[in-house]
Every structure is written in structure tokens, then in C-alpha cells.
Design an enzyme around this catalytic site. Structure first.
Site, PDB file in Angstrom:
ATOM      1  N   GLY A  23      -0.059  -2.233  14.329  1.00  0.00           N
ATOM      2  CA  GLY A  23       1.110  -3.092  14.310  1.00  0.00           C
ATOM      3  C   GLY A  23       2.076  -2.699  13.217  1.00  0.00           C
ATOM      4  N   CYS A  41       0.389  -5.218  -1.745  1.00  0.00           N
ATOM      5  CA  CYS A  41      -0.533  -4.087  -1.882  1.00  0.00           C
ATOM      6  C   CYS A  41      -1.341  -4.142  -3.178  1.00  0.00           C
ATOM      7  CB  CYS A  41       0.202  -2.755  -1.753  1.00  0.00           C
ATOM      8  SG  CYS A  41       0.944  -2.516  -0.147  1.00  0.00           S
TER       9      CYS A  41
END
Length: 88
Positions: A23, A41
Site C-alpha cells: 500500500g 519511523c
């Protein structure tokens, strides 16, 4: 995907039992307050950003869709892309 010090998009891939899922998410114009407590992250000192914030102006979702699809088509050698009436 990063722009300056902000995460503007994410690409994900998962492979499980021989099946892949993938995705792409692009922050076009979300309410960025929803991302205030997220450490993108795992990198401290960075923020989540959006297309609208980076450009400093409103953008139509259809314009973003068209540019992403066109870039994908060029990169992967598709000569033509057809939009269905449902996409209009």
C-alpha cells in the site's frame, strides 16, 4: 517518503505465507494535529507533513491522484491509463 524534515507519505509491503500485501499513503490535506504524538519511523525531532502544508496552498485530490498515477505509469512503462467512470 520524506520532504525536508517531514514524513509526507508511506509505502508498506508485507509478505506472509507466500502472499504479498502492499500500500501507499500520501498525506494530502489531513488534520495534522492527529499526528502530533507520532514519532515518524521512530526518528525523534521529525514531524508528519502534508502536500498542502509543503506547497502552502490548497490542492485538489484529483490532481494528486492524476500526478501519482501518471508518474507510476511512466516509471513502469504503461503507455495509457484509463480511468473508470466510478473514478470520476
Amino acid at each position: 517518503v520524506w520532504v525536508k524534515d517531514g514524513k509526507i507519505a508511506a509505502v508498506g509491503v508485507k509478505i506472509s505465507a507466500g502472499t504479498s500485501s502492499h500500500g501507499v499513503a500520501i498525506n494530502v490535506d489531513p488534520d495534522l494535529t492527529h499526528f502530533e504524538h507520532i514519532v515518524p519511523c521512530g526518528l525523534e525531532g521529525y514531524e508528519v507533513t502534508s502536500v498542502v502544508k509543503e506547497l502552502g496552498r490548497a490542492v485538489a485530490m484529483r490532481d494528486v491522484e492524476t500526478r501519482v498515477v501518471d508518474a507510476f505509469a511512466r516509471r513502469f512503462g504503461y503507455a495509457e491509463v484509463f480511468w473508470s467512470e466510478e473514478d470520476e
